[in-house]
Design a protein around this motif. Structure first.
Motif, PDB file in Angstrom:
ATOM      1  N   GLN A 281       0.975  -1.105  -0.196  1.00 42.27           N
ATOM      2  CA  GLN A 281       0.029   0.159   0.084  1.00 42.27           C
ATOM      3  C   GLN A 281       0.778   1.121   0.154  1.00 42.27           C
ATOM      4  O   GLN A 281       0.608   2.189  -0.613  1.00 42.27           O
ATOM      5  N   LEU A 282       1.801   1.107   0.714  1.00 42.20           N
ATOM      6  CA  LEU A 282       2.957   2.465   0.808  1.00 42.20           C
ATOM      7  C   LEU A 282       3.609   2.605  -0.763  1.00 42.20           C
ATOM      8  O   LEU A 282       3.739   3.848  -0.839  1.00 42.20           O
ATOM      9  N   ARG A 283       3.899   1.515  -1.050  1.00 48.89           N
ATOM     10  CA  ARG A 283       4.376   1.666  -2.642  1.00 48.89           C
ATOM     11  C   ARG A 283       3.385   2.170  -3.475  1.00 48.89           C
ATOM     12  O   ARG A 283       3.943   3.066  -4.511  1.00 48.89           O
ATOM     13  N   TYR A 284       2.112   1.745  -3.513  1.00 48.49           N
ATOM     14  CA  TYR A 284       1.188   2.419  -4.221  1.00 48.49           C
ATOM     15  C   TYR A 284       0.878   3.945  -4.139  1.00 48.49           C
ATOM     16  O   TYR A 284       0.786   4.438  -5.122  1.00 48.49           O
ATOM     17  N   ILE A 285       0.821   4.233  -2.950  1.00 48.51           N
ATOM     18  CA  ILE A 285       0.607   5.695  -2.632  1.00 48.51           C
ATOM     19  C   ILE A 285       1.800   6.552  -3.247  1.00 48.51           C
ATOM     20  O   ILE A 285       1.679   7.727  -3.755  1.00 48.51           O
ATOM     21  N   TRP A 286       2.927   5.886  -2.931  1.00 51.55           N
ATOM     22  CA  TRP A 286       4.135   6.493  -3.374  1.00 51.55           C
ATOM     23  C   TRP A 286       4.518   6.783  -4.956  1.00 51.55           C
ATOM     24  O   TRP A 286       4.524   7.871  -5.306  1.00 51.55           O
ATOM     25  N   GLU A 287       3.915   5.788  -5.599  1.00 49.37           N
ATOM     26  CA  GLU A 287       3.973   5.724  -7.066  1.00 49.37           C
ATOM     27  C   GLU A 287       2.925   6.587  -7.686  1.00 49.37           C
ATOM     28  O   GLU A 287       3.117   7.316  -8.670  1.00 49.37           O
ATOM     29  N   VAL A 288       1.814   6.604  -7.004  1.00 46.26           N
ATOM     30  CA  VAL A 288       0.686   7.337  -7.604  1.00 46.26           C
ATOM     31  C   VAL A 288       1.080   8.833  -7.408  1.00 46.26           C
ATOM     32  O   VAL A 288       0.961   9.459  -8.518  1.00 46.26           O
ATOM     33  N   ALA A 289       1.857   9.302  -6.344  1.00 43.77           N
ATOM     34  CA  ALA A 289       2.118  10.591  -5.998  1.00 43.77           C
ATOM     35  C   ALA A 289       3.118  11.149  -6.991  1.00 43.77           C
ATOM     36  O   ALA A 289       3.495  11.997  -7.666  1.00 43.77           O
ATOM     37  N   HIS A 290       3.990  10.012  -7.545  1.00 48.88           N
ATOM     38  CA  HIS A 290       5.151  10.395  -8.440  1.00 48.88           C
ATOM     39  C   HIS A 290       4.756  10.069 -10.034  1.00 48.88           C
ATOM     40  O   HIS A 290       5.591  10.147 -10.840  1.00 48.88           O
ATOM     41  N   HIS A 291       3.502   9.721 -10.306  1.00 51.78           N
ATOM     42  CA  HIS A 291       2.933   9.663 -11.452  1.00 51.78           C
ATOM     43  C   HIS A 291       1.823  10.541 -11.926  1.00 51.78           C
ATOM     44  O   HIS A 291       0.896  10.420 -12.706  1.00 51.78           O
ATOM     45  N   ASP A 292       2.036  11.766 -11.267  1.00 53.61           N
ATOM     46  CA  ASP A 292       0.963  13.008 -11.374  1.00 53.61           C
ATOM     47  C   ASP A 292      -0.225  12.360 -10.963  1.00 53.61           C
ATOM     48  O   ASP A 292      -1.443  13.081 -11.601  1.00 53.61           O
ATOM     49  N   LEU A 293      -0.388  11.567  -9.982  1.00 51.01           N
ATOM     50  CA  LEU A 293      -1.908  11.329  -9.392  1.00 51.01           C
ATOM     51  C   LEU A 293      -2.550  10.544 -10.446  1.00 51.01           C
ATOM     52  O   LEU A 293      -3.697  10.416 -10.361  1.00 51.01           O
ATOM     53  N   ASN A 294      -1.808   9.913 -11.639  1.00 51.81           N
ATOM     54  CA  ASN A 294      -2.443   9.039 -12.412  1.00 51.81           C
ATOM     55  C   ASN A 294      -2.356   7.668 -12.260  1.00 51.81           C
ATOM     56  O   ASN A 294      -1.361   6.711 -12.161  1.00 51.81           O
ATOM     57  N   VAL A 295      -3.553   7.114 -11.711  1.00 50.32           N
ATOM     58  CA  VAL A 295      -3.573   5.570 -11.182  1.00 50.32           C
ATOM     59  C   VAL A 295      -3.397   4.726 -12.403  1.00 50.32           C
ATOM     60  O   VAL A 295      -2.719   3.777 -12.381  1.00 50.32           O
ATOM     61  N   SER A 296      -3.959   5.204 -13.552  1.00 49.00           N
ATOM     62  CA  SER A 296      -3.915   4.165 -14.671  1.00 49.00           C
ATOM     63  C   SER A 296      -2.325   4.091 -15.114  1.00 49.00           C
ATOM     64  O   SER A 296      -1.819   2.777 -15.534  1.00 49.00           O
TER      65      SER A 296
END
Length: 324
Positions: free
Chosen positions: A5-20
């Motif tokens: 879960q921590l990995r997911y929120i970190w990556e989402v934040a560093h992909h301009d909030l683009n979940v896709s």
């Protein structure tokens, strides 16, 4: 709370909030990431991301604090993996470097070539960007090393070590009036349109400082991050070029003349930096020393123990840096 879960929120934040886009980069599903983020927010009792419908719009204040801690945890996890890899196979792993075009094109090729020959099982990843972007990539743990001339000093959690000094050259066509000058002055240069680096790139600040001290206002008509682009526009007659001396190739640039400008502008220092707390594997020490021979493992380990910029400067004050 799960590490995933921590990995997911970190990556989402560093992909301009683009979940896709995050899902694609992590080879997982978009609904799976969204579900895990919601589960984490429910467990914590706060929103990490603000939403508009199904879209994430921004990081909340609570999210900013959570992401900072999550980043630290993920970096610690990566360090644990690095420790294990060093003991299981000291010549296998990955090394990521962020640097500018000038360093990648002119300063690093021999080091990269020799390193790959010595460590064929180490995956080498090169990221190019502005000095500020490079520093941020090292500071947040995205890359192992940052190599640049500007901006590294803005990040207090980076350990920065000087690699070499470099000077500038004035690039002009062979038939240009300045090519006949035995020694240039700043007034000579300011009298012509100038093509040079974007501010914040490759020692540009030293150039500006020199003109300001002389009370001159040079006419900079074109800027670029790439020395090869600068030379292209010099060839087109847009102006005279000011580039790092190393960026002039006698064979490839035989239609141009490189005029020494070391007496006009203070030398700049290229540094290599890594985040404090990074576990350095054996091949990482070797890479540093191949790029800057005076930065032996013992010197780097000593730098690791210094906690302030002043202490680091004291460590390197008596080292004679090579000049390029």
């Amino acid at each position: 709370m799960k590490l995933q879960q921590l990995r997911y929120i970190w990556e989402v934040a560093h992909h301009d909030l683009n979940v896709s886009a995050t899902a694609q980069s992590l080879y997982t599903s978009q609904p799976g990431i969204s579900k895990q983020i919601r589960l984490l927010e429910d467990e914590l009792g706060v929103e990490i991301f603000s939403r508009s419908g199904k879209h994430l719009t921004r990081v909340t204040p609570a999210g900013e604090a959570i992401l900072k801690t999550a980043g630290e945890i993920l970096r610690k996890v990566e360090s644990i993996k690095q420790v294990a890899q060093e003991f299981s196979n000291e010549k296998k792993g990955s090394l990521s470097i962020a640097t500018t075009h000038t360093q990648a094109r002119y300063a690093l090729p021999n080091t990269i070539h020799n390193f790959i020959e010595q460590y064929p099982d180490v995956s080498l990843h090169m990221h190019q960007g502005t000095p500020m972007q490079i520093s941020e990539l090292a500071a947040d743990g995205t890359v192992d090393f940052a190599i640049a001339t500007e901006a590294l000093e803005l990040f207090s959690d980076l350990i920065m070590m000087p690699c070499y000094k470099w000077d500038r050259a004035i690039i002009v066509p062979k038939d240009h009036a300045l090519a006949q000058k035995s020694e240039l002055t700043l007034e000579d240069i300011a009298a012509h349109p100038i093509v040079t680096y974007v501010f914040g790139f490759t020692g540009r600040s030293k150039l500006d400082e020199a003109f300001i001290e002389k009370g001159l206002a040079p006419k900079v008509v074109f800027t670029a991050a790439d020395a090869d682009v600068i030379k292209t526009y010099v060839r087109l007659g847009l102006g005279i070029g000011i580039v790092a001396k190393m960026a002039y190739d006698q064979e490839l640039d035989s239609d141009l003349v490189a005029l020494d400008a070391s007496h006009l502008f203070e030398s700049s220092v290229t540094k290599i930096g890594f985040r404090r707390g990074t576990f350095l594997r054996g091949f990482m020490f070797d890479f540093i020393q191949q790029f800057a021979p005076h930065l032996t493992k013992e010197v780097v380990e000593e730098a690791y123990q210094r906690h302030t910029k002043l202490e680091l400067d004291e460590l390197f004050q008596n080292i004679e840096l090579p000049v390029y």
